[in-house]
Design a protein around this motif. Sequence first.
Motif, PDB file in Angstrom:
ATOM      1  N   LEU A   1      -6.845  -0.552   3.067  1.00  0.00           N
ATOM      2  CA  LEU A   1      -7.616  -2.542   2.092  1.00  0.00           C
ATOM      3  C   LEU A   1      -6.432  -2.900   1.590  1.00  0.00           C
ATOM      4  CD1 LEU A   1     -10.316  -3.885   2.529  1.00  0.00           C
ATOM      5  CD2 LEU A   1     -10.270  -2.693   0.383  1.00  0.00           C
ATOM      6  N   LEU A   2      -6.455  -4.292   2.302  1.00  0.00           N
ATOM      7  CA  LEU A   2      -5.319  -5.033   0.650  1.00  0.00           C
ATOM      8  C   LEU A   2      -6.665  -5.745   0.080  1.00  0.00           C
ATOM      9  CD1 LEU A   2      -3.017  -6.696   3.978  1.00  0.00           C
ATOM     10  CD2 LEU A   2      -2.397  -4.600   1.888  1.00  0.00           C
ATOM     11  N   ALA A   3      -6.011  -5.771  -1.419  1.00  0.00           N
ATOM     12  CA  ALA A   3      -6.671  -6.548  -2.628  1.00  0.00           C
ATOM     13  C   ALA A   3      -5.426  -6.959  -3.056  1.00  0.00           C
ATOM     14  CB  ALA A   3      -7.424  -5.663  -3.519  1.00  0.00           C
ATOM     15  N   GLU A   4      -6.182  -8.169  -3.836  1.00  0.00           N
ATOM     16  CA  GLU A   4      -5.616  -9.566  -4.452  1.00  0.00           C
ATOM     17  C   GLU A   4      -6.040  -7.800  -5.335  1.00  0.00           C
ATOM     18  OE1 GLU A   4      -6.857 -13.198  -5.025  1.00  0.00           O
ATOM     19  OE2 GLU A   4      -7.173 -13.386  -2.810  1.00  0.00           O
ATOM     20  N   LYS A   5      -4.863  -8.716  -7.451  1.00  0.00           N
ATOM     21  CA  LYS A   5      -4.508  -8.191  -8.074  1.00  0.00           C
ATOM     22  C   LYS A   5      -5.974  -8.142  -9.512  1.00  0.00           C
ATOM     23  CE  LYS A   5      -1.677  -7.927 -12.571  1.00  0.00           C
ATOM     24  NZ  LYS A   5      -0.968  -8.658 -13.499  1.00  0.00           N
ATOM     25  N   ASP A   6      -6.944  -8.367  -9.631  1.00  0.00           N
ATOM     26  CA  ASP A   6      -8.337  -8.852 -10.186  1.00  0.00           C
ATOM     27  C   ASP A   6      -9.064  -8.637  -8.744  1.00  0.00           C
ATOM     28  OD1 ASP A   6      -7.744 -11.119  -8.781  1.00  0.00           O
ATOM     29  OD2 ASP A   6      -9.248 -12.172 -10.607  1.00  0.00           O
ATOM     30  N   ALA A   7      -9.114  -7.820  -8.373  1.00  0.00           N
ATOM     31  CA  ALA A   7     -10.476  -7.799  -7.444  1.00  0.00           C
ATOM     32  C   ALA A   7     -11.180  -6.743  -7.495  1.00  0.00           C
ATOM     33  CB  ALA A   7     -10.262  -7.521  -5.563  1.00  0.00           C
ATOM     34  N   PHE A   8     -10.958  -6.100  -8.312  1.00  0.00           N
ATOM     35  CA  PHE A   8     -11.996  -4.555  -8.192  1.00  0.00           C
ATOM     36  C   PHE A   8     -11.757  -4.604  -9.838  1.00  0.00           C
ATOM     37  CE2 PHE A   8     -10.980  -3.576  -4.133  1.00  0.00           C
ATOM     38  CZ  PHE A   8     -12.002  -3.300  -3.780  1.00  0.00           C
ATOM     39  N   GLN A   9     -11.486  -5.848 -10.723  1.00  0.00           N
ATOM     40  CA  GLN A   9     -11.726  -6.004 -11.994  1.00  0.00           C
ATOM     41  C   GLN A   9     -12.733  -5.407 -12.164  1.00  0.00           C
ATOM     42  OE1 GLN A   9     -11.239 -10.004 -13.596  1.00  0.00           O
ATOM     43  NE2 GLN A   9     -12.433  -9.716 -15.076  1.00  0.00           N
TER      44      GLN A   9
ATOM     45  N   SER B   1      -2.309 -17.302   3.048  1.00  0.00           N
ATOM     46  CA  SER B   1      -1.953 -17.258   2.225  1.00  0.00           C
ATOM     47  C   SER B   1      -2.116 -15.664   1.737  1.00  0.00           C
ATOM     48  CB  SER B   1      -2.234 -16.980   1.246  1.00  0.00           C
ATOM     49  OG  SER B   1      -2.551 -18.768   0.572  1.00  0.00           O
ATOM     50  N   PRO B   2      -1.241 -14.837   2.966  1.00  0.00           N
ATOM     51  CA  PRO B   2      -1.496 -12.851   2.511  1.00  0.00           C
ATOM     52  C   PRO B   2      -0.026 -12.350   1.513  1.00  0.00           C
ATOM     53  CG  PRO B   2      -0.015 -14.039   4.059  1.00  0.00           C
ATOM     54  CD  PRO B   2      -0.609 -15.091   3.944  1.00  0.00           C
ATOM     55  N   GLN B   3       0.519 -13.383   1.223  1.00  0.00           N
ATOM     56  CA  GLN B   3       0.977 -12.855   0.100  1.00  0.00           C
ATOM     57  C   GLN B   3       0.206 -13.148  -1.706  1.00  0.00           C
ATOM     58  OE1 GLN B   3       1.432 -15.508   1.073  1.00  0.00           O
ATOM     59  NE2 GLN B   3       0.982 -17.944  -0.064  1.00  0.00           N
ATOM     60  N   ARG B   4      -0.808 -13.317  -1.429  1.00  0.00           N
ATOM     61  CA  ARG B   4      -1.629 -13.206  -3.042  1.00  0.00           C
ATOM     62  C   ARG B   4      -1.830 -11.059  -2.586  1.00  0.00           C
ATOM     63  NH1 ARG B   4      -7.448 -14.236  -0.997  1.00  0.00           N
ATOM     64  NH2 ARG B   4      -6.787 -14.609   1.745  1.00  0.00           N
ATOM     65  N   PHE B   5      -1.907 -10.747  -1.468  1.00  0.00           N
ATOM     66  CA  PHE B   5      -2.387  -8.849  -2.235  1.00  0.00           C
ATOM     67  C   PHE B   5      -1.439  -8.320  -1.872  1.00  0.00           C
ATOM     68  CE2 PHE B   5      -4.811 -11.020   1.801  1.00  0.00           C
ATOM     69  CZ  PHE B   5      -6.206 -11.238   1.218  1.00  0.00           C
ATOM     70  N   THR B   6      -1.905  -7.458  -3.288  1.00  0.00           N
ATOM     71  CA  THR B   6      -0.696  -7.064  -4.179  1.00  0.00           C
ATOM     72  C   THR B   6      -1.686  -5.527  -3.678  1.00  0.00           C
ATOM     73  OG1 THR B   6      -1.338  -7.237  -6.386  1.00  0.00           O
ATOM     74  CG2 THR B   6       0.075  -8.989  -5.573  1.00  0.00           C
ATOM     75  N   GLN B   7      -1.903  -5.111  -3.823  1.00  0.00           N
ATOM     76  CA  GLN B   7      -2.720  -3.704  -3.930  1.00  0.00           C
ATOM     77  C   GLN B   7      -2.884  -3.209  -2.326  1.00  0.00           C
ATOM     78  OE1 GLN B   7      -2.217  -1.479  -6.509  1.00  0.00           O
ATOM     79  NE2 GLN B   7      -1.581  -3.075  -7.277  1.00  0.00           N
ATOM     80  N   ALA B   8      -2.130  -1.533  -2.145  1.00  0.00           N
ATOM     81  CA  ALA B   8      -2.900  -1.218  -0.578  1.00  0.00           C
ATOM     82  C   ALA B   8      -3.940  -0.397  -0.936  1.00  0.00           C
ATOM     83  CB  ALA B   8      -1.998  -1.238   0.136  1.00  0.00           C
ATOM     84  N   ILE B   9      -5.170   0.372  -0.678  1.00  0.00           N
ATOM     85  CA  ILE B   9      -6.050   1.208  -0.678  1.00  0.00           C
ATOM     86  C   ILE B   9      -6.360   1.728   0.283  1.00  0.00           C
ATOM     87  CG2 ILE B   9      -8.451   1.723  -1.466  1.00  0.00           C
ATOM     88  CD1 ILE B   9      -8.700  -0.374  -3.130  1.00  0.00           C
ATOM     89  N   HIS B  10      -6.007   3.053   0.484  1.00  0.00           N
ATOM     90  CA  HIS B  10      -5.352   3.935   1.903  1.00  0.00           C
ATOM     91  C   HIS B  10      -6.303   5.098   1.781  1.00  0.00           C
ATOM     92  CE1 HIS B  10      -2.953   6.853   0.112  1.00  0.00           C
ATOM     93  NE2 HIS B  10      -2.634   5.317  -1.347  1.00  0.00           N
ATOM     94  N   ALA B  11      -6.546   5.143   0.735  1.00  0.00           N
ATOM     95  CA  ALA B  11      -7.388   7.011   0.621  1.00  0.00           C
ATOM     96  C   ALA B  11      -8.447   6.583  -0.533  1.00  0.00           C
ATOM     97  CB  ALA B  11      -7.243   8.193   0.661  1.00  0.00           C
ATOM     98  N   PRO B  12      -9.498   6.839  -1.340  1.00  0.00           N
ATOM     99  CA  PRO B  12     -10.526   7.441  -1.960  1.00  0.00           C
ATOM    100  C   PRO B  12      -9.498   7.364  -3.393  1.00  0.00           C
ATOM    101  CG  PRO B  12     -11.707   8.361  -0.811  1.00  0.00           C
ATOM    102  CD  PRO B  12     -10.290   8.212  -0.096  1.00  0.00           C
ATOM    103  N   GLY B  13      -9.030   6.417  -4.048  1.00  0.00           N
ATOM    104  CA  GLY B  13      -9.167   6.984  -5.397  1.00  0.00           C
ATOM    105  C   GLY B  13      -7.303   7.259  -5.126  1.00  0.00           C
ATOM    106  N   MET B  14      -6.473   6.618  -4.019  1.00  0.00           N
ATOM    107  CA  MET B  14      -5.578   6.047  -4.089  1.00  0.00           C
ATOM    108  C   MET B  14      -4.861   4.746  -3.200  1.00  0.00           C
ATOM    109  SD  MET B  14      -4.592   9.893  -2.017  1.00  0.00           S
ATOM    110  CE  MET B  14      -2.815   9.839  -2.436  1.00  0.00           C
ATOM    111  N   GLN B  15      -3.729   4.357  -4.231  1.00  0.00           N
ATOM    112  CA  GLN B  15      -3.565   2.298  -4.491  1.00  0.00           C
ATOM    113  C   GLN B  15      -2.073   3.109  -4.448  1.00  0.00           C
ATOM    114  OE1 GLN B  15      -5.752  -0.378  -6.478  1.00  0.00           O
ATOM    115  NE2 GLN B  15      -7.424   1.297  -7.108  1.00  0.00           N
ATOM    116  N   LYS B  16      -0.969   1.493  -4.113  1.00  0.00           N
ATOM    117  CA  LYS B  16       0.104   2.029  -3.739  1.00  0.00           C
ATOM    118  C   LYS B  16       0.732   0.267  -3.445  1.00  0.00           C
ATOM    119  CE  LYS B  16       1.400   5.986  -1.104  1.00  0.00           C
ATOM    120  NZ  LYS B  16       2.460   5.676  -2.813  1.00  0.00           N
TER     121      LYS B  16
END
Length: 276
Positions: free
Chosen positions: A120-128, A60-75
């Motif tokens: 690192l791909l993350a779901e919307k609430d992964a880092f709540q 179910s890859p569609q659940r991932f919405t965030q891409a963390i590619h460097a410290p403090g940087m997400q897209k």
Amino acid sequence: MSKINRYVTIMLSLALLTFSAAAPMSAQAKAASGELQAKKLAFAYADKTGKRLLAAGVTSPQRFTQAIHAPGMQKQAIFVKQQKATEKSNGRQNEWNFNQDEGGLFKLAAGKILHNSSVLLAEKDAFQGHRFLKYQAVKDGKLEDDVIAAVEKAKKRKVVKQGLLGSAPSGVRIALVEFERVKGEKPLASLLLKTEQGLLFQDFVGTEDEYSTWRVDDGGEISAQDFRILFVTASDAGYSLAYEWFGAEGSSLEVLQQQKTKFRSVLEGYRYTAPV
């Protein structure tokens, strides 16, 4: 109420209290406390343009919405489709084999990241409940003498090689330390997280193979320059970080989270990138 009925009522109340205290923490409670969950995270890598990502082996890859590619940087990442491997694939997970490799295919909603980089791909609430720290990478940095002394005391082994990877606010330091070889024991090195509260170690145990002590074909060497930090966070659960460890045949990836005075491994991954 009779004495018997009163006794039964009290015992039932105590049983319910005991069950509540022993009951496992719900997923919602874990998220609120900042506890990271592997099922909400996945590793991927970027193509030549830095605008597309590929993640292998995820459901179910569609659940991932965030891409963390460097410290403090997400897209923001948008799932496109499930890409199948072609007959031309050489099995590598790199930018040159991207179109032939298999996995969940994503595109970035805007902008681009470093080509061929791990993310690192993350779901919307992964880092709540997490606060991403401003991390500053350094080159040829060293830990203070008092920190090295504390490391040697904690590990009961002398540090023979060390390198500072970077730092974050509130005295946070991340470094790699290698310890002296002890007869009868395997080589030991550690990824170190130094905080105001103490030291946390992620140990790497080597072998006696002088050509592949830590990784295949490493020549017996381990260096801070072979490591890259993807993020550092703080939460009620403690500190968390992810690192990439470059090797001759590929990159090892891992997400770590503080668990009292130790690290727990949240998620491990590997990118096979050996030269063709």
